[in-house]
Design a protein around this motif. Structure first.
Motif, PDB file in Angstrom:
ATOM      1  N   GLU A 151       0.801  -1.218   0.000  1.00 59.46           N
ATOM      2  CA  GLU A 151       0.000   0.000   0.000  1.00 59.46           C
ATOM      3  C   GLU A 151       0.837   1.272   0.000  1.00 59.46           C
ATOM      4  O   GLU A 151       0.362   2.334  -0.380  1.00 59.46           O
ATOM      5  CB  GLU A 151      -0.933   0.012   1.217  1.00 59.46           C
ATOM      6  CG  GLU A 151      -2.081  -0.969   1.134  1.00 59.46           C
ATOM      7  CD  GLU A 151      -3.067  -0.749   2.256  1.00 59.46           C
ATOM      8  OE1 GLU A 151      -4.135  -0.174   1.993  1.00 59.46           O
ATOM      9  OE2 GLU A 151      -2.752  -1.137   3.392  1.00 59.46           O
TER      10      GLU A 151
ATOM     11  N   GLY B 219       2.433   3.963  -3.560  1.00 59.11           N
ATOM     12  CA  GLY B 219       2.068   5.284  -4.054  1.00 59.11           C
ATOM     13  C   GLY B 219       2.887   6.389  -3.404  1.00 59.11           C
ATOM     14  O   GLY B 219       3.324   7.335  -4.065  1.00 59.11           O
TER      15      GLY B 219
ATOM     16  N   LYS C 211      -4.444   9.002  -0.844  1.00 60.54           N
ATOM     17  CA  LYS C 211      -4.520   7.725  -1.556  1.00 60.54           C
ATOM     18  C   LYS C 211      -5.911   7.588  -2.169  1.00 60.54           C
ATOM     19  O   LYS C 211      -6.803   6.977  -1.569  1.00 60.54           O
ATOM     20  CB  LYS C 211      -4.263   6.546  -0.609  1.00 60.54           C
ATOM     21  CG  LYS C 211      -2.859   6.483  -0.042  1.00 60.54           C
ATOM     22  CD  LYS C 211      -2.717   5.254   0.840  1.00 60.54           C
ATOM     23  CE  LYS C 211      -1.322   5.120   1.407  1.00 60.54           C
ATOM     24  NZ  LYS C 211      -1.194   3.896   2.251  1.00 60.54           N
TER      25      LYS C 211
ATOM     26  N   ARG D  75      -9.039   6.201  -3.864  1.00 65.35           N
ATOM     27  CA  ARG D  75      -9.452   4.802  -4.038  1.00 65.35           C
ATOM     28  C   ARG D  75      -9.557   4.453  -5.517  1.00 65.35           C
ATOM     29  O   ARG D  75      -9.071   3.412  -5.956  1.00 65.35           O
ATOM     30  CB  ARG D  75     -10.793   4.565  -3.331  1.00 65.35           C
ATOM     31  CG  ARG D  75     -11.285   3.121  -3.444  1.00 65.35           C
ATOM     32  CD  ARG D  75     -12.504   2.887  -2.561  1.00 65.35           C
ATOM     33  NE  ARG D  75     -13.017   1.543  -2.751  1.00 65.35           N
ATOM     34  CZ  ARG D  75     -13.928   1.217  -3.663  1.00 65.35           C
ATOM     35  NH1 ARG D  75     -14.416   2.156  -4.472  1.00 65.35           N
ATOM     36  NH2 ARG D  75     -14.351  -0.021  -3.780  1.00 65.35           N
TER      37      ARG D  75
ATOM     38  N   LEU E  16      -8.052   5.045  -8.587  1.00 65.79           N
ATOM     39  CA  LEU E  16      -6.777   5.604  -9.015  1.00 65.79           C
ATOM     40  C   LEU E  16      -6.886   6.393 -10.319  1.00 65.79           C
ATOM     41  O   LEU E  16      -6.494   7.559 -10.391  1.00 65.79           O
ATOM     42  CB  LEU E  16      -5.765   4.468  -9.204  1.00 65.79           C
ATOM     43  CG  LEU E  16      -5.216   3.803  -7.952  1.00 65.79           C
ATOM     44  CD1 LEU E  16      -4.530   2.494  -8.320  1.00 65.79           C
ATOM     45  CD2 LEU E  16      -4.249   4.738  -7.268  1.00 65.79           C
TER      46      LEU E  16
ATOM     47  N   SER F  20      -0.713   8.411  -9.579  1.00 63.48           N
ATOM     48  CA  SER F  20      -1.828   7.470  -9.715  1.00 63.48           C
ATOM     49  C   SER F  20      -1.551   6.468 -10.833  1.00 63.48           C
ATOM     50  O   SER F  20      -1.838   5.266 -10.696  1.00 63.48           O
ATOM     51  CB  SER F  20      -3.126   8.235  -9.999  1.00 63.48           C
ATOM     52  OG  SER F  20      -3.445   9.114  -8.951  1.00 63.48           O
TER      53      SER F  20
ATOM     54  N   THR G 184       1.120   3.947  -9.771  1.00 62.88           N
ATOM     55  CA  THR G 184       0.559   3.008  -8.796  1.00 62.88           C
ATOM     56  C   THR G 184      -0.316   1.969  -9.493  1.00 62.88           C
ATOM     57  O   THR G 184      -0.279   0.781  -9.165  1.00 62.88           O
ATOM     58  CB  THR G 184      -0.253   3.769  -7.737  1.00 62.88           C
ATOM     59  OG1 THR G 184       0.565   4.778  -7.139  1.00 62.88           O
ATOM     60  CG2 THR G 184      -0.742   2.829  -6.652  1.00 62.88           C
TER      61      THR G 184
ATOM     62  N   GLN H  54       0.435  -2.036  -9.659  1.00 62.25           N
ATOM     63  CA  GLN H  54      -0.561  -2.954  -9.111  1.00 62.25           C
ATOM     64  C   GLN H  54      -1.039  -3.972 -10.134  1.00 62.25           C
ATOM     65  O   GLN H  54      -1.268  -5.139  -9.805  1.00 62.25           O
ATOM     66  CB  GLN H  54      -1.746  -2.128  -8.606  1.00 62.25           C
ATOM     67  CG  GLN H  54      -2.948  -2.928  -8.135  1.00 62.25           C
ATOM     68  CD  GLN H  54      -4.053  -2.047  -7.619  1.00 62.25           C
ATOM     69  OE1 GLN H  54      -3.910  -1.415  -6.573  1.00 62.25           O
ATOM     70  NE2 GLN H  54      -5.155  -1.967  -8.348  1.00 62.25           N
TER      71      GLN H  54
ATOM     72  N   ARG I 290      -7.799   1.032  -6.050  1.00 59.58           N
ATOM     73  CA  ARG I 290      -6.584   0.700  -5.310  1.00 59.58           C
ATOM     74  C   ARG I 290      -6.835  -0.531  -4.448  1.00 59.58           C
ATOM     75  O   ARG I 290      -7.856  -0.639  -3.769  1.00 59.58           O
ATOM     76  CB  ARG I 290      -6.204   1.881  -4.407  1.00 59.58           C
ATOM     77  CG  ARG I 290      -4.915   1.676  -3.615  1.00 59.58           C
ATOM     78  CD  ARG I 290      -4.754   2.811  -2.608  1.00 59.58           C
ATOM     79  NE  ARG I 290      -4.699   4.101  -3.265  1.00 59.58           N
ATOM     80  CZ  ARG I 290      -3.577   4.678  -3.695  1.00 59.58           C
ATOM     81  NH1 ARG I 290      -2.422   4.066  -3.531  1.00 59.58           N
ATOM     82  NH2 ARG I 290      -3.628   5.860  -4.276  1.00 59.58           N
TER      83      ARG I 290
END
Length: 435
Positions: free
Chosen positions: A144, A147, A287, A289, A291, A335, A338, A342, A409
């Motif tokens: 987590e 980012g 952060k 949610r 992204l 974003s 990340t 992911q 995310r």
């Protein structure tokens, strides 16, 4: 599927700070300091040698063309070979090309073809370096806090870029631009030495089989199989081209004719740089949610500088919109990184990054080449409003892609389940698409 973690990465840090991450960040800061000063120095070296604006454009194009041509090959090679070796080899090529460029300038009377050739070699090195570096960075963080790590990395390199441009300008005012090129060459040597110490033992070895073309096809399938990925890259091929035309071609002209010269434009560019730092700092704490939804909404402000130049706004107003656009692009950038970290399998990160880079830069030479004829045809103001309109149009269009709106995310609990429960390749791909 997430990227592998650096084994030296403690989980209780406020952001990932493992050995690989520290080396990559330090090396990126060093090269950013050198490169952004060298970009200014190269232009002044051309002018000092008797060239004109057209010659400066040719040298700039000589860097961009091989970058576009070799990016996809560079991505495939970076996923086939140890990425740190590709990065070190690219830094070595940049060290040699910039070193020879500096020597020619300091010796006096460099020829245009020589400067174009050496700049093209530098662009070739970047084509192989960029996908390898992005894949290596993404494989150096996990979980987590990724980012926040990307935000810190981008904030560090953006700050170094601002400092490098300022330092380069000051050095050029005090001495020959060849010395700035020599500093850039030395920066590549130091950064390459740091990257040689990167640890790739946590990255699984590639299975033998296939060739370069097979790797390129595999990367293309990975790229086209994810609607959010190809949609955003297609969007940015237009956005980056429009921003490039507005800020590289029209911006200096508006500053000269309407704002009083180069100094106000320098203030506006500095405001953009400060905005990127503010945006990166924001993303170390925020952060979102969804992204890509958050990131894409922050692309709309990139139309503001083109609109501001079209009016044109006074210097203070232009600095405000440049600051806002700088902050907004960092929200998107973090974003986006990340989401890539992911969703993309670790062993394909560099190939997918290469398609991302290619889509982002491929239209820039075309846009900058057409900027002059378009201005002659419709006028500068209309051309700038057109740039702003294109950015708004393609950004609005990409929001119609469901995956862009809905990719979310992953939480720590989802990551733990993904690591604990074996899934088939087909099921894993479905999870990735659903976010």
């Amino acid at each position: 599927m997430t990227a592998a973690a650096d084994p030296a990465l403690p989980s209780d840090r406020p952001f990932p700070a493992g050995r690989n991450y520290r080396l990559l960040t330090a090396a990126a800061i060093i090269t950013a300091l050198g490169t952004h000063g060298a970009l200014i120095a190269a232009a002044f070296a051309v002018l000092q040698a008797g060239g004109d604006g057209g010659d400066v454009g040719l040298v700039a194009a000589a860097r961009t063309v091989p970058l576009v041509l070799f990016l996809l090959i560079g991505g495939a090679i970076a996923d086939r070979l140890p990425r740190h070796r590709v990065m070190v080899a690219a830094n070595a090529l940049n060290f040699v090309s910039q070193g020879v460029f500096a020597w020619l300038v300091l010796a006096g009377d460099p020829q245009l073809w020589q400067m174009m050739l050496l700049t093209a070699l530098c662009g070739t090195g970047q084509a192989f370096f960029n996908p390898a570096a992005e894949g290596m960075l993404m494989s150096s963080v996990s979980g987590e806090q990724a980012g926040r790590a990307f935000a810190l990395f981008r904030m560090s390199t953006q700050g170094a870029a601002i400092g490098g441009a300022a330092l380069g300008g000051a050095m050029i005012a005090a001495m020959d631009p060849g010395w700035v090129l020599a500093v850039d060459a030395a920066a590549f040597a130091v950064a390459g030495a740091l990257r040689a110490f990167l640890d790739v033992s946590h990255i699984p070895s590639r299975e033998p089989g296939g060739g370069l073309l097979a790797d390129l096809r595999d990367g293309w399938q990975e790229f086209t199989g994810r609607p959010w990925l190809w949609a955003v890259v297609a969007q940015f091929s237009v956005v980056v081209a429009a921003v490039g035309a507005a800020e590289a071609v029209y911006g200096p002209l508006v500053a000269r004719d309407e704002l009083g010269g180069a100094r106000p434009w320098g203030f506006a560019l500095a405001a953009f740089g400060v905005g990127t730092l503010a945006g990166a700092l924001l993303m170390m704490r925020w952060k979102p949610r969804r992204l890509l939804l958050a990131g894409t909404l922050c692309v709309f402000p990139l139309a503001l500088p083109s609109a501001g130049l079209a009016v044109p706004l006074p210097v203070s107003g232009l600095c405000v919109v440049m600051f806002v656009s700088g902050a907004a692009i960092e929200v998107f950038g973090v974003s986006w990184m990340t989401a890539m970290h992911q969703e993309i399998p670790e062993e394909k990160l560099s190939r997918v990054s290469a398609y991302d880079w290619f889509g982002s830069v491929a239209m820039v030479p075309v846009a900058t080449a057409l900027a002059g004829p378009v201005e002659s045809l419709v006028g500068r103001g209309q051309a700038l409003w057109g740039c702003a309109g294109l950015i708004v149009l393609v950004t609005g269009a990409v929001l119609f892609v469901p995956d862009v709106r809905n990719l979310t995310r992953r939480t720590a609990s989802v990551e733990m389940v993904a690591q604990a429960v074996p899934v088939s390749a087909d099921a894993e791909g479905a999870v990735g698409r659903l976010g």
